[in-house]
Enzyme design. Structure first.
Site, short mmCIF file in Angstrom:
data_model
loop_
_atom_site.label_atom_id
_atom_site.label_comp_id
_atom_site.label_asym_id
_atom_site.label_seq_id
_atom_site.Cartn_x
_atom_site.Cartn_y
_atom_site.Cartn_z
N LEU A 47 0.81 -1.21 0.00
CA LEU A 47 0.00 0.00 0.00
C LEU A 47 0.85 1.27 0.00
O LEU A 47 1.90 1.33 0.65
CB LEU A 47 -0.92 0.00 1.23
CG LEU A 47 -1.87 -1.19 1.34
CD1 LEU A 47 -2.75 -1.05 2.58
CD2 LEU A 47 -2.73 -1.35 0.09
N GLY A 59 -1.48 6.50 -2.60
CA GLY A 59 -2.58 6.42 -3.58
C GLY A 59 -3.70 5.54 -3.02
O GLY A 59 -4.87 5.92 -3.01
N HIS A 60 -3.34 4.34 -2.53
CA HIS A 60 -4.35 3.47 -1.91
C HIS A 60 -5.01 4.18 -0.73
O HIS A 60 -6.22 4.11 -0.56
CB HIS A 60 -3.70 2.19 -1.35
CG HIS A 60 -3.14 1.27 -2.38
ND1 HIS A 60 -1.79 1.02 -2.49
CD2 HIS A 60 -3.73 0.51 -3.33
CE1 HIS A 60 -1.59 0.15 -3.46
NE2 HIS A 60 -2.74 -0.18 -3.99
#
Ligand code: PAF
Length: 279
Positions: A32, A35-36
């Site tokens: 992760l 962005g996630h």
């Protein structure tokens, strides 16, 4: 935060504790990054609870070494998810998701799957469709969140959900970039510091295309990008395409009533990167 690695326990808790609540689902393959996290924050704002899945889906990899090299950072991922206030994490095994063997279903994506990524990654979108369909059937979310970095994937998932009449709202989320403009991707982990600096050329090039879009022909824009990447010591470009945002068919000329995006896929050293920009 609750973490489940088996379907039975996960579904039991969902059915027992979370009926009549809106569920936001963020499917991921882990490793992760911010962005996630931006997708998860948006899901948190728009739903009662958030479910994040972490599953490196073998059927969407058409290249075994890409699958083997895909970064796996479960412990760090769970720490980030805890910090950000995620409610439930689902981390199933391959056997759990593919009890009858690692085989994809075949989908009708209306030709969307034949463009760009589809040309270079045969079978990729059937693999994505198979796993996303399965996750949506398991989680039954109100909203599911997908980033526009994988714009073709986003359209394909929308198409699948509408064909199968799945009761879920697919929410597109804007591309999240590093300070230098490089689109965030789990694959960036595999770039050396030097490679990361070089890779900003991808975004610079997309920005140039955006600013020249109304001034030049498609042919000229294609030529310009080809010239930048041709014989470049570091990049090995797979495609650069200006396409309309609905059919993803490459544009030959610009029609006033259509919207366009520019798409690029290139190897940066060993690492395959994709990016796109609305024009
Ligand atoms: O975009 C991704 O990370 C994956 O393709 C997805 C949607 C989680 C399916 O495995």
């Amino acid at each position: 935060m609750e973490v489940f690695d088996t379907l039975t326990k996960f579904q039991k808790v969902l059915n027992k504790n979370h009926t009549n609540r809106t569920i936001g689902c963020v499917p991921t393959m882990g490793a992760l990054h911010d962005g996630h996290l931006s997708l998860i924050k948006q899901a948190k704002n728009e739903n009662d609870i958030v479910v994040v899945s972490i599953f490196v889906n073998p059927t969407q990899f058409n290249n075994n070494s890409d699958l083997l090299n895909y970064p796996k950072t479960l412990e760090a991922d769970l720490a980030l998810l805890e910090q950000i206030g995620c409610d439930i994490v689902f981390t199933p095994s391959v056997l759990e998701m593919y009890p009858h063997g690692e085989v994809s279903e075949s989908f009708n994506f209306d030709g969307l799957e034949l463009e760009m990524e589809g040309k270079f990654r045969p079978g990729h979108f059937d693999g994505v469709g198979t796993i996303v369909k399965r996750l949506l059937e398991i989680v039954k979310p109100t909203n599911a969140y997908f980033g526009e970095k994988d714009y073709q994937q986003l359209l394909i998932i929308k198409k699948m959900v509408s064909e199968l009449k799945m009761p879920v709202n697919i929410v597109p989320c804007p591309i999240f970039r590093e300070a230098n403009g490089l689109a965030m991707s789990s694959r960036n982990e595999r770039l050396t510091a030097e490679n990361r600096d070089e890779a900003i050329l991808i975004y610079k090039c997309l920005l140039n295309v955006k600013s020249d879009f109304k001034k030049k022909t498609i042919k000229e824009l294609n030529y310009e990008v080809e010239a930048i990447f041709k014989n470049h010591p570091f990049f090995d470009i797979e495609y650069f395409v200006i396409a309309d945002t609905q059919s993803l068919k490459p544009a030959k000329s610009i029609k006033p009533n259509l919207e366009y995006r520019a798409f690029i896929a290139t190897y940066a050293g060993e690492v395959r990167l994709i990016d796109n920009i609305a024009l």
